[in-house]
Design an enzyme around this catalytic site. Sequence first.
Site, PDB file in Angstrom:
ATOM      1  N   CYS A   1       0.799  -1.199  -0.075  1.00 27.12           N
ATOM      2  CA  CYS A   1      -0.071   0.003   0.035  1.00 27.12           C
ATOM      3  C   CYS A   1       0.933   1.175   0.056  1.00 27.12           C
ATOM      4  O   CYS A   1       1.742   1.240   0.638  1.00 27.12           O
ATOM      5  CB  CYS A   1      -0.989   0.059   1.105  1.00 27.12           C
ATOM      6  SG  CYS A   1      -2.123  -1.103   1.336  1.00 27.12           S
TER       7      CYS A   1
ATOM      8  N   ARG B   1       3.855  -0.534  -4.992  1.00 25.46           N
ATOM      9  CA  ARG B   1       3.479  -0.896  -3.423  1.00 25.46           C
ATOM     10  C   ARG B   1       2.214  -1.342  -3.511  1.00 25.46           C
ATOM     11  O   ARG B   1       1.860  -2.338  -2.543  1.00 25.46           O
ATOM     12  CB  ARG B   1       3.572   0.127  -2.704  1.00 25.46           C
ATOM     13  CG  ARG B   1       4.942   0.969  -2.410  1.00 25.46           C
ATOM     14  CD  ARG B   1       4.840   2.201  -1.482  1.00 25.46           C
ATOM     15  NE  ARG B   1       4.546   1.729  -0.334  1.00 25.46           N
ATOM     16  CZ  ARG B   1       5.523   1.573   0.654  1.00 25.46           C
ATOM     17  NH1 ARG B   1       6.827   1.761   0.159  1.00 25.46           N
ATOM     18  NH2 ARG B   1       5.377   1.038   1.917  1.00 25.46           N
TER      19      ARG B   1
ATOM     20  N   TRP C   1      -2.599  -2.796  -1.677  1.00 36.74           N
ATOM     21  CA  TRP C   1      -2.513  -4.142  -1.954  1.00 36.74           C
ATOM     22  C   TRP C   1      -3.237  -5.033  -0.934  1.00 36.74           C
ATOM     23  O   TRP C   1      -2.982  -4.452   0.548  1.00 36.74           O
ATOM     24  CB  TRP C   1      -0.860  -4.346  -1.696  1.00 36.74           C
ATOM     25  CG  TRP C   1      -0.585  -5.751  -2.102  1.00 36.74           C
ATOM     26  CD1 TRP C   1      -0.324  -6.094  -3.198  1.00 36.74           C
ATOM     27  CD2 TRP C   1      -0.503  -6.685  -1.030  1.00 36.74           C
ATOM     28  NE1 TRP C   1       0.339  -7.676  -2.931  1.00 36.74           N
ATOM     29  CE2 TRP C   1      -0.125  -8.128  -1.490  1.00 36.74           C
ATOM     30  CE3 TRP C   1      -0.673  -6.880   0.381  1.00 36.74           C
ATOM     31  CZ2 TRP C   1       0.218  -9.371  -1.077  1.00 36.74           C
ATOM     32  CZ3 TRP C   1      -0.428  -8.346   0.919  1.00 36.74           C
ATOM     33  CH2 TRP C   1       0.175  -9.525   0.084  1.00 36.74           C
TER      34      TRP C   1
ATOM     35  N   ASN D   1      -1.506   2.523   5.647  1.00 36.73           N
ATOM     36  CA  ASN D   1      -0.837   1.390   4.903  1.00 36.73           C
ATOM     37  C   ASN D   1      -0.401   0.642   6.502  1.00 36.73           C
ATOM     38  O   ASN D   1       0.026   1.434   7.412  1.00 36.73           O
ATOM     39  CB  ASN D   1       0.477   1.944   4.346  1.00 36.73           C
ATOM     40  CG  ASN D   1       1.796   1.018   4.275  1.00 36.73           C
ATOM     41  OD1 ASN D   1       2.750   1.254   4.138  1.00 36.73           O
ATOM     42  ND2 ASN D   1       1.068  -0.166   4.103  1.00 36.73           N
ATOM     43  N   GLY D   2      -0.616  -0.794   6.540  1.00 40.26           N
ATOM     44  CA  GLY D   2      -0.353  -1.619   7.647  1.00 40.26           C
ATOM     45  C   GLY D   2      -1.370  -2.312   8.037  1.00 40.26           C
ATOM     46  O   GLY D   2      -2.244  -2.453   7.154  1.00 40.26           O
TER      47      GLY D   2
ATOM     48  N   GLU E   1      17.140 -17.680  -8.645  1.00 41.20           N
ATOM     49  CA  GLU E   1      16.817 -16.520  -9.112  1.00 41.20           C
ATOM     50  C   GLU E   1      15.833 -16.622 -10.495  1.00 41.20           C
ATOM     51  O   GLU E   1      14.869 -15.954 -10.823  1.00 41.20           O
ATOM     52  CB  GLU E   1      17.891 -15.628  -9.100  1.00 41.20           C
ATOM     53  CG  GLU E   1      17.643 -14.241  -9.681  1.00 41.20           C
ATOM     54  CD  GLU E   1      16.401 -13.152  -8.681  1.00 41.20           C
ATOM     55  OE1 GLU E   1      16.216 -13.531  -7.723  1.00 41.20           O
ATOM     56  OE2 GLU E   1      16.343 -12.228  -9.191  1.00 41.20           O
TER      57      GLU E   1
ATOM     58  N   LYS F   1      12.139 -15.215 -11.197  1.00 42.95           N
ATOM     59  CA  LYS F   1      11.608 -14.342 -12.188  1.00 42.95           C
ATOM     60  C   LYS F   1      10.780 -14.796 -12.950  1.00 42.95           C
ATOM     61  O   LYS F   1       9.892 -14.135 -13.092  1.00 42.95           O
ATOM     62  CB  LYS F   1      13.147 -13.786 -12.959  1.00 42.95           C
ATOM     63  CG  LYS F   1      13.967 -13.211 -12.210  1.00 42.95           C
ATOM     64  CD  LYS F   1      13.624 -11.857 -12.126  1.00 42.95           C
ATOM     65  CE  LYS F   1      13.052 -11.473 -10.569  1.00 42.95           C
ATOM     66  NZ  LYS F   1      14.034 -11.103  -9.534  1.00 42.95           N
TER      67      LYS F   1
ATOM     68  N   GLU G   1       7.309 -15.107 -11.195  1.00 38.98           N
ATOM     69  CA  GLU G   1       6.649 -13.912 -10.551  1.00 38.98           C
ATOM     70  C   GLU G   1       5.899 -13.056 -11.863  1.00 38.98           C
ATOM     71  O   GLU G   1       5.021 -12.397 -11.701  1.00 38.98           O
ATOM     72  CB  GLU G   1       7.605 -13.062  -9.700  1.00 38.98           C
ATOM     73  CG  GLU G   1       8.579 -12.436 -10.269  1.00 38.98           C
ATOM     74  CD  GLU G   1       9.508 -11.939  -9.300  1.00 38.98           C
ATOM     75  OE1 GLU G   1       9.032 -11.063  -8.290  1.00 38.98           O
ATOM     76  OE2 GLU G   1      10.653 -11.576  -9.317  1.00 38.98           O
TER      77      GLU G   1
ATOM     78  N   HIS H   1      17.898 -36.456  -6.595  1.00 42.99           N
ATOM     79  CA  HIS H   1      17.082 -36.797  -5.171  1.00 42.99           C
ATOM     80  C   HIS H   1      15.941 -36.596  -5.251  1.00 42.99           C
ATOM     81  O   HIS H   1      14.981 -36.426  -4.156  1.00 42.99           O
ATOM     82  CB  HIS H   1      18.178 -36.089  -4.117  1.00 42.99           C
ATOM     83  CG  HIS H   1      19.450 -36.458  -3.795  1.00 42.99           C
ATOM     84  ND1 HIS H   1      19.819 -37.763  -3.582  1.00 42.99           N
ATOM     85  CD2 HIS H   1      20.576 -35.589  -4.279  1.00 42.99           C
ATOM     86  CE1 HIS H   1      21.123 -37.729  -3.399  1.00 42.99           C
ATOM     87  NE2 HIS H   1      21.571 -36.617  -4.077  1.00 42.99           N
TER      88      HIS H   1
ATOM     89  N   LYS I   1       6.033  -4.369  -4.414  1.00 46.42           N
ATOM     90  CA  LYS I   1       7.475  -4.336  -4.323  1.00 46.42           C
ATOM     91  C   LYS I   1       7.845  -4.180  -2.663  1.00 46.42           C
ATOM     92  O   LYS I   1       8.934  -4.670  -2.325  1.00 46.42           O
ATOM     93  CB  LYS I   1       7.927  -3.184  -5.073  1.00 46.42           C
ATOM     94  CG  LYS I   1       9.393  -3.160  -5.066  1.00 46.42           C
ATOM     95  CD  LYS I   1       9.902  -2.845  -6.268  1.00 46.42           C
ATOM     96  CE  LYS I   1      11.352  -2.614  -6.766  1.00 46.42           C
ATOM     97  NZ  LYS I   1      11.701  -4.321  -6.848  1.00 46.42           N
TER      98      LYS I   1
END
Length: 612
Positions: free
Chosen positions: A2, A27, A74, A100-101, A485, A489, A492, A508, A607
């Site tokens: 947010c 955000r 968000w 926000n929170g 990584e 990528k 997402e 394994h 983000k």
Amino acid sequence: MCGIVGYVGREKVDTVLLNALSRLEYRGYDSAGIATLGSGTITILKESGKLSNLRKLVQEHPVSGQLGIGHTRWATHGEPNQKNAHPHADPEKKVALVHNGIIENHAELKVRLMEAGYVFQSDTDTEVLVKLIEKYHIKMGQTLEESVKQAIREIRGTYAFCVISALEPGKFIAARKGSPLVVGLGQGENFIASDAPALIDYTRDVIFLEDDQMVILTQDGVRVSTTSGREISPVVTRIDWDAKAASKEGFDHFMLKEIEEQPQVIERIYASRLAQGPNKSIFDVLNFDEKELIQTERLIIQACGTSWHAALTAKFLFENLAGIPTEVDVSSEFRYRGLLPQKNTQVLSITQSGETIDTLMGLRQGKEKGFKTLAVCNVLGSTIARESDGVIFTHAGPEIGVASTKAYTAQIGVLFALSLFWGKVRGRLSEARCSELKEEFRRLPEKMQTVIGRKELVRHTAQKFYEARDFLFLGRGINYPNAYEGALKIKEIAYIHATGHPAGEMKHGPIALIDEKMPVVCIVTESVVYEKMVSNIQEVRARKGRVIALASDGDEAIKAHAEEVLYVPKCDEALSPLLTVLPLQYLAYYVAVLRGTDVDQPRNLAKSVTVE
Ligand code: F6R
């Protein structure tokens, strides 16, 4: 998650709020809204979905006034719809608030307020804060400032919020605990935002609010105090980012621009950390004795997501180049782990945003247990940067694409410089080896540029595989974190299921997944484990997996084992992750573009992850 903004001044408030919100959309982008105050009345416009929906609404319903607040969401509590979008207000629209929170005790407060006759209109936790302020300010006639303080005494959890009142026009109040807030200082105008880039078009002078602080902003001034009422003389920081750094500059996406900025990022790190060093000035902030830094005998690194991958890479650097035993943990686990006291041990946090709540809590647990805390961080003034005893800023510039790219290489770059520093002062690295590695680092930007010049080949590969249902990524040694990584990528931004593995782990279990449809990206650049990696590739081929090899220039032999080969210039193995990550970033990028996803704002993500 947010983003919140606030403005008081002479400009058209909707223009300023929408512009600032557009820089905070990373955000969260589940909904957006603004509340403006003009001629004694509050107007609220809000819409579900991205900011573009709100823009349309504002065009259709122009607002007046020079004071207002805004929000990009968000969703945590309550579906991402219009009803739950911020700002939230009392039924008479006398007060409006963005937050926000998470208000952790919202359920019990809601019951109490409902019993007292308050009617709730949304499913959010935020609305209890509005009702509390409504109770003290509107019903009981206290000032907005007193009502905010009173409400803060009753809530538990994290917040950065901003509130306006029709009864006290010409000002707004903001407060924080656990979620970031930055005050922007202008001439005859003042601002607030969740982070500094939101204000980049208006001011360079900012105040980073601390936890348990609040601020009252009017056109002519700002007054900062603690939420319990103690006046504060705030420190004004001048930020050096320019508006260009936060714009796409002609690129189709921020992510593409940020991928291609990586050579400059590494060049800057060389110039600032290595050209005259490495020495202790590698730290931008060091609030403890240098001797203690030099005597470091053990490191515990904690981080999340991509920053965790940088930590895994750094373990190789710290152990191999500096001889420092290093543990790595994901922050969400680290913070709940019983941490045993250890002599000469530092806790190192790695974070782009400096606000990730799990990493922040991990840092605080390190402090509580008596460890010195170090941080590698991109955002100046962020909470983690301010709370750590030593900080190295990555200076990668604002990273707007939600998927991290240049921040990752910047993290590995400064961690490499730090490992050279420790290697030297601890006598683990000879002068000759140190110079050789520095020289290799100096030449990296040119080599990265070569990889960028080959992006069409990656696009071609993406074209061949973009419809795949799954991807596997394999690497060994210092390149296995890049396998993670590469997988992250593609998950997402392209929404393809993918996993990364240290290649030796394949047999394994994960090898059972391989069939003739499975693309397997194998990092097989020159290294001490090259032969072993080739054997792992053969195991994949034997099961008809479709190998995309990432190899060093000149390796003709690898062609016999792979359907596609993407080459990167040769370089010292210690630095190879900084080259091999580029084709992985491009691969995810082009696959996402071909699948038509929203590259810079992938679904469900934000983000800055400020909720647990
Ligand atoms: C992935 C990504 C995330 C972040 C993670 C930690 O592309 O960006 O996995 O790396 O949320 O964020 P910071 O580094 O800001 O602590």
